[in-house]
Design an enzyme around this catalytic site. Structure first.
Site, PDB file in Angstrom:
ATOM      1  N   LYS B  78       0.856  -1.195   0.000  1.00 25.67           N
ATOM      2  CA  LYS B  78       0.000   0.000   0.000  1.00 25.67           C
ATOM      3  C   LYS B  78       0.889   1.242   0.000  1.00 25.67           C
ATOM      4  CE  LYS B  78      -3.913   1.975   2.635  1.00 25.67           C
ATOM      5  NZ  LYS B  78      -4.777   1.826   3.830  1.00 25.67           N
ATOM      6  N   SER B 159      -9.857   2.358   2.992  1.00 29.30           N
ATOM      7  CA  SER B 159      -8.922   3.038   2.109  1.00 29.30           C
ATOM      8  C   SER B 159      -7.996   2.098   1.356  1.00 29.30           C
ATOM      9  CB  SER B 159      -8.060   3.998   2.934  1.00 29.30           C
ATOM     10  OG  SER B 159      -7.205   3.282   3.822  1.00 29.30           O
ATOM     11  N   SER B 183     -10.179   0.194   7.312  1.00 30.35           N
ATOM     12  CA  SER B 183      -9.568   0.293   5.983  1.00 30.35           C
ATOM     13  C   SER B 183      -8.944  -0.993   5.453  1.00 30.35           C
ATOM     14  CB  SER B 183      -8.497   1.396   5.973  1.00 30.35           C
ATOM     15  OG  SER B 183      -9.109   2.650   5.839  1.00 30.35           O
TER      16      SER B 183
END
Lengths: 492, 493
Positions: B78, B159, B183
């Site tokens: 990420k 997210s 998330s």
């Protein structure tokens, strides 16, 4: 009670002073990063990723800085909070990479304490300390590097500061000056701050208000970042006068932040309360509350040195020094340390040699340093050499006069006193035969004076002493000379 | 043999170890998949050479018998994790072009364990969002489509939307995520994969771009529970550079996997039955209850009375911390700078932050600034801190009656891109089931449990006591075995 008053058109005014002293903690590394803290390094050479607030970087507390602040708290008899916490103080400025300063608003490390301050005329006054908290210093902006941009040096960014907040207990510039000097002395004894105001490792925010004696506190102003005792006193004088004038002209004092301009000796408004930052303090979520164990606190206490007040009392009581000598020798840790090294090097008890040693340090050594423009830290004479000189006086090898001569030579050459005495034959003589011989010559050469003396002109005795010493080039032991002269003169 | 990209972490690790295929073949296959998957916009930066280099090391290690736990496994990272020498943006234009000179602890641990990196995965800007629509680098598109035959682009959740899409679409066997208020879990649920947020403090936050420091926690996202356990072992561990890191040994979670739940009591929090949640969500929850019973667990109803305050509490604390954490993006030292001619320092700050931050980030900075400001601090931030304590206490009390909790992960299946963008509150409601565990710092996981009527995945969430990731994983495994979730998106990209 201070009787310092501002004379206004409407009568006398009293000034009320509180100080927030920022003291840079002596530590190899910064408060929350491992970067170095040396003063005067090339810009941006002592900056870690944390200090530059790179993305994802986290602070980790440097326990050495905490130890120093705790020891400082203990030195002012303050309450140490075994549980404290760091808060973020948020504001934007180019010298503040994180966009917040890590400080302690809600739960400071050190709570209430006090400092006893000596005032002129032998009076003392106790000044309350509200708190000491630890926080990060900011970087430094450089405005002279580029015509339209300012540059940032982050070397100082993240360096640990102690903010030492006094109560509004001071009533005159002198009291404030004495407080700062005493605080500085304590910090230097503890070793938690070098107290170097020129380099900015100690600076003060000066809170000043005025009131008619006995009335409620007036509105205060805060003058930021004042970096010498002299300037602090000047700020108070100037600001008190200004406030009285404003009030007596029908105006009101607004709570505001001011800056001191030493060149013009005046303070200027920086921002008023209305424009004040809203710092949005909140607990720093990157840091756990700081919990100190009993063992840690004990260790902090165990490493505290003897502090100035205790040392001064001991010098008076155990060494038998005068109050003046004791105060002078303990005012700064470097002097006290030098003096104690000197005592140790004599190998004698403090009671035996202390008085003579203190007199020699204060009159001879300080006099010489003053003349040479040096401090005790770079004294050309070491404590061990000083002890050698004192020993030569004590055992009668040197008279007072001779010792001064030897000391001058030590200052010039850096040689040990024993060597100087040996090589230059500056020994005092107590040899009665030799002295008697000289006396006989002096008396013979001054037969008329001898007659006068013997017929009752006692005052001439000093003349004979002088003549004898002169003939011996100062090397005669004064006591022996006195004794033998009296004998010779009183003979017939 | 099936395609290499169909294999998960355990199968890849074992295959490389057994010599069934080389690590280089694995890296090459995934690099190709990443390239073919560009239409999904899951990656901000692709790093095929990194994956290949790690693969070559793995192949050599196999020859010399020095294989590490993740040798031969390429992963997606990420783009909230700082990666040394590789651009790191947090999906914000304000960090565009920023290349760290340091490696985050977690990504560094994964690489030390032998993993390679396929690229930096897209996300909501600064991890603020539940649909990946706030990214400064464009939406991530879910590989899933509704079974109605339409081509509506769906949200991959957020997210960690790049992570969820990449794992679900078989562009990566696993990916790192971060979970501040759901998330990891919500995007995992939206895309039919597994993801676990460990106990706060298990994974070091050092080198992860901070959103909300007291909540942020890294975790793995992968195809199944075992793969999550393998990755989690490599990601966790004490880090002296993070003061909130837990100084505890890392359990051997993979070896401890056991779907037998006899003796375990599963709490069903009654406050999680909320109005307006589609019946399909409750139905899958009920199926989950039956599955855990079948695995030997006892089911008890429990109460978490402060649940309804969790979302507002979260939306005070997280923005408050974010407003401060994001102050460092000022254009002075790195990333984007917009300096108006003849402008002042404040002008530069304003222009830089106006241009660099997106609307959602600005909204949260403003909320956070407001709740911390003088006169509002006590009413909002301080109050929220107190409620947070009460929420954590709710869980403590629940543990007197049960060992773990079962609940839905999200109140709906994936929604269409743009459907909730105009209504922040509706968007925030996505995290209603996720934020309580975040506020309490508890380990929580989402595993796929079935499809809704439109053929979209639904997830179930397991929450357990602090540090008891093993129970979370074991219950996840029990659900996984009974759900038999083998659905995967058809490759249309």
């Amino acid at each position: 009670m201070s009787d310092y008053r501002i004379q206004g058109a409407t009568g006398e005014w009293e000034v009320v002073i509180g100080l927030e002293v920022h003291a840079q903690v002596v530590s190899e590394a910064k408060l929350f990063s491992g970067a170095a803290t040396a003063f005067g390094a090339e810009p941006n050479t002592q900056v870690s990723l944390v200090d530059a607030a790179m993305p994802g970087m986290l602070p980790t507390p440097n326990i050495e800085c905490i130890r120093q602040a705790v020891r400082t708290g203990m030195a002012i008899n303050a309450k140490i909070n075994a549980w404290s916490r760091f808060d973020r103080k948020n504001y934007f400025y180019a010298d503040l990479p994180q966009g917040y300063q890590i400080s302690q608003l809600y739960h400071p490390l050190v709570g209430e304490g006090e400092i006893s301050v000596d005032l002129d005329g032998g009076a003392t006054k106790t000044i309350g300390i509200e708190r000491i908290h630890v926080e990060q210093d900011a970087g430094k902006l450089m405005h002279d590097q580029h015509p339209s941009f300012s540059y940032v040096d982050l070397n100082r960014s993240g360096v640990a500061l102690m903010e030492i907040v006094s109560r509004p207990d001071m009533r005159s510039p002198e009291e404030a000056g004495a407080y700062v000097r005493k605080l500085r002395a304590i910090l230097r004894y503890v070793g938690s701050c070098d107290g170097n105001m020129e380099q900015g490792s100690m600076r003060a925010d000066v809170n000043v208000s005025v009131r008619k004696p006995g009335q409620e506190f007036g509105t205060r102003t805060e003058t930021k970042n004042v970096n010498s005792v002299r300037f602090i006193m000047a700020v108070i004088e100037h600001e008190a006068r200004r406030q009285v004038d404003v009030i007596e002209d029908g105006g009101t004092i607004v709570q505001e932040t001011r800056l001191y301009d030493p060149d013009r000796n005046e303070t200027r408004s920086l921002r008023s309360k209305e424009d004040a930052h809203d710092y949005r303090y909140f607990p720093d979520p990157d840091l756990l509350p700081l919990e100190l164990s009993d063992a840690f606190l004990e260790e902090c206490r165990a490493t505290l040195p003897e502090l100035p007040d205790a040392k001064r009392d001991r010098y008076e009581q155990e060494l038998g020094l005068s109050a003046y000598n004791a105060a002078v020798l303990t005012a700064d840790v470097t002097t006290a340390r030098w003096f104690e090294e000197l005592l140790a090097a004599t190998g004698k008890s403090g009671a035996e040699i202390g008085k003579a040693a203190s007199n020699w340090v204060i009159s001879d050594l300080f006099g010489a340093l003053n003349r040479l423009g040096r401090t005790i830290e770079d004294s050309p004479v070491t404590p061990k050499q000083g002890a050698g000189l004192l020993a030569l006086v004590a055992d009668g090898t040197l008279s007072g006069t001779l010792s001064k001569q030897v000391f001058e030579i030590m200052l010039e050459t850096g040689d040990d006193p024993e060597k100087i005495v040996e090589e230059r034959g500056l020994k005092q003589t107590s040899d009665t035969g030799a002295i008697d011989a000289v006396i006989a010559e002096v008396l013979a050469a001054n037969a008329d004076k001898v007659a006068e003396y013997r017929s009752g002109k006692d005052k001439l005795f000093g003349f004979f002493v002088g003549q004898t010493m002169k003939a011996m080039q100062g090397k005669g032991n004064p006591a022996v000379v006195n004794e033998l002269l009296r004998k010779a003169l009183d003979q017939a | 043999m099936s395609k290499l990209t169909d294999l998960g972490i355990a199968a890849l690790r074992d295959g490389v170890k057994d010599g069934a295929f080389s690590a280089r073949d694995v890296a090459t296959a995934f690099n190709d998949a990443v390239e073919k998957g560009r239409g999904l916009n899951a990656f901000i930066v692709e790093t095929p050479e990194h994956a290949l280099a790690a693969a070559d090391v793995a192949d050599k290690a196999r020859a010399s018998g020095d294989l590490k736990p993740l040798s031969g496994v390429p992963l997606g990272i990420k783009d909230l994790f700082c990666t040394k020498g590789v651009q790191t943006t947090a999906a914000s234009r304000i960090l565009e072009g920023f290349t760290p000179v340091y490696e985050s602890t977690v990504s560094g641990k994964l690489f030390d364990a032998g993993a390679g990196m396929l690229g930096k995965l897209n996300l909501d800007e600064f991890a603020m969002g539940s649909s990946n629509e706030t990214s400064g680098f464009g939406n991530v598109i879910s590989p899933w489509r509704r079974s109605d035959g339409g081509n509506v682009a769906l949200a991959p959740g957020g997210s960690s939307g790049g992570s969820s899409t990449a794992v679900s679409a078989r562009l990566c066997p696993g990916a790192t995520g971060t979970d501040t208020g759901g998330s990891i879990r919500q995007p995992a649920a939206f895309t039919g994969i597994s993801g676990i947020k460990p106990t706060y403090g298990r994974c070091s936050r050092w080198g992860i771009v901070a959103f909300s420091s007291s909540l942020d926690q890294a975790g793995p996202m992968a195809r199944d529970v075992r793969d999550c356990a393998i990755m989690l072992e490599a990601m966790t561990g004490f880090d002296p550079k993070d003061s909130t890191s837990l100084d505890l040994p890392v359990p051997n979670w993979e070896a401890g996997l056991n779907a037998d739940l006899r003796g375990k009591r599963v709490g069903i929090p009654k406050e999680y039955r909320i109005d307006g949640v589609p019946e399909e969500i409750n139905a899958v929850w009920d199926r989950g209850i039956e599955w855990l019973k079948d695995a030997g667990a006892e089911i008890v109803e429990v109460s978490l009375p402060h649940t309804k305050y969790a979302l507002p509490t979260y939306y005070i604390i997280a923005p408050a911390e974010a407003s401060s954490n994001l102050a460092r993006y000022d254009g002075v030292r790195y990333g984007q700078r917009v300096a108006p001619a003849q402008g002042s320092l404040d002008d530069m700050y304003q222009a830089t932050r106006a241009a660099g931050f997106g609307a959602e980030v600005k909204r949260r900075i403003m909320i956070g600034t407001y709740v911390l400001s003088a006169g509002f601090y006590d009413a909002y931030f301080n109050q929220a801190q107190k409620v947070r304590t009460l929420i954590a206490r709710d869980f403590e009390r629940a543990w007197e009656h049960c060992d773990l909790l079962l609940a839905p992960t999200a109140p709906s299946a994936a929604f269409g891109l743009g459907e909730k963008l105009a209504d922040p509150i509706a968007m925030y409601l996505n995290d209603v089931f996720a934020v309580p565990a975040s506020l309490a710092g508890l380990p929580a996981m989402s595993v796929p449990a079935g499809l809704d009527g439109q053929g979209l995945p639904l997830g179930l969430q397991i929450i357990s006591k602090a540090l008891d990731e093993q129970t979370v994983l074991n219950a996840g495994l029990a659900l996984e075995q009974r759900a038999g979730f083998t659905h995967r998106p058809e490759a249309w990209w």
